[in-house]
Design an enzyme around this catalytic site. Structure first.
Site, short mmCIF file in Angstrom:
data_model
loop_
_atom_site.label_atom_id
_atom_site.label_comp_id
_atom_site.label_asym_id
_atom_site.label_seq_id
_atom_site.Cartn_x
_atom_site.Cartn_y
_atom_site.Cartn_z
N CYS A 157 -39.74 -2.11 32.78
CA CYS A 157 -39.86 -2.18 31.32
C CYS A 157 -39.40 -0.89 30.64
CB CYS A 157 -41.28 -2.57 30.92
SG CYS A 157 -41.34 -3.25 29.24
N GLU B 125 -45.19 -7.64 37.23
CA GLU B 125 -46.46 -7.26 37.86
C GLU B 125 -47.68 -7.70 37.07
OE1 GLU B 125 -46.00 -3.97 34.85
OE2 GLU B 125 -44.70 -5.33 35.96
N HIS C 7 -42.18 -7.40 32.83
CA HIS C 7 -43.39 -6.99 33.55
C HIS C 7 -43.78 -8.04 34.59
CE1 HIS C 7 -44.71 -3.33 31.50
NE2 HIS C 7 -44.36 -3.88 30.35
#
Length: 313
Positions: free
Chosen positions: A142, A237, A235
């Protein structure tokens, strides 16, 4: 294979409850296996939450991973205790002399600030420059992806009028990269950012390759032609609740945020969120760690010149 983490790291209990294979340093010391050594520069406000998210993905790979956590040494964390930071994090001076198989640089809530105005920008530049000679492959997430593209390749970002938040459909732009093995033709990934990179500038840059993009969210996966730097604009994650937590935080601060797109059932923020990206996130990190770290890194990390280029495999 497990991810090896420091004894007593808080993320361990959460990950073990989710059946993620983690191993304490004490237990791992009794194994005679060369683990992948991965350094994580954690720039997110909630350190423990981000640690858990990244370790969750690393723990789903078939490789043993030895993780070191890195901080910007002169920046205090407002949302994480000093005791936690001093116990589990290292300053750059403590790792400067080392080599690593992989480095992950997280996002940061700095989307509307010019890079040159970021208080610790000089430290970020120093770490990125160091990584190009001391790390086999770097994964930028990001904000860090934008920062890396700006610093290493001179690409500028565009600040958005409204925060881009939501879960968007992406498509591969190629079939032939190891990073994309197992990817569906279209897949979901979450975004939460105030800026974007110009897709055409990326396509035209001689040192970069655009691997995945979205009609709504723009460029998503960009890989340097030397395979050393992977830029992920979203993102992958994030856990299921993260976008909702950010949305509720912005509401509480009176920021009038847009409802995250394609995230809540029927786009109703009172309804449950739907996680559509977890399998993609796991596959992305697994492919990166396998094909761009494990298969390219030298067995002896003291000799980074022994990296194996893809062309010779």
């Amino acid at each position: 294979m497990p991810v090896r983490i420091p004894d007593h790291l808080p993320a361990a209990e959460v990950l073990e409850s989710e059946n993620i294979f983690v191993m304490s340093e004490t237990r791992a010391a009794n194994q005679d296996i060369r683990p992948m050594k991965v350094l994580i520069l954690n720039l997110m406000p909630n350190k423990i939450e981000t640690e858990t998210q990244l370790l969750r993905l690393l723990g789903n790979t078939p490789l043993q991973v030895d993780v070191d956590l890195l901080r910007i040494h002169d920046k205090e964390s407002k949302h994480t205790s000093i005791d936690h930071m001093n116990t589990f994090y290292r300053d750059f001076e403590a790792v400067r002399h080392k080599n690593y198989d992989g480095l992950i640089i997280t996002g940061a809530p700095l989307g509307q600030i010019d890079f040159e105005d970021v208080v610790y920008w000089d430290h970020i530049r120093e770490i990125i420059d160091w990584s190009q000679e001391h790390v086999t492959s770097v994964l930028f997430l990001c904000w860090a992806a934008h920062a890396g593209l700006y610093h290493l390749y001179g690409l500028n970002r565009k600040i958005l009028q409204q925060k881009r938040s939501g879960v968007f459909v992406h498509r591969r732009t190629s079939q032939h990269f190891p990073l994309l093995r197992g990817f569906d033709d279209e897949f979901f990934a979450p975004h939460s950012r105030f800026a974007e990179m110009d897709v055409e500038e990326i396509r035209q840059h001689p040192q970069l390759q655009l691997l995945a993009e979205s009609d709504e969210a723009g460029a998503y996966l960009v890989l340097s032609r030397n395979n050393r730097n992977l830029f992920v604009m979203g993102h992958p994650e994030y856990q299921k609740s993260t976008l909702n937590e950010e949305y509720q935080r912005d509401l509480s601060q009176g920021l009038d945020p847009n409802v995250p797109q394609n995230y809540y059932r029927n786009d109703d923020p009172k309804a449950d969120a739907i996680a559509r990206w977890h399998s993609h996130g796991s596959l992305l990190v697994s492919n990166w760690l396998n094909y761009y770290v494990y298969q390219l890194t030298p067995y002896d990390l003291s000799d980074m010149t022994a990296m194996t280029p893809w062309e010779s495999r």
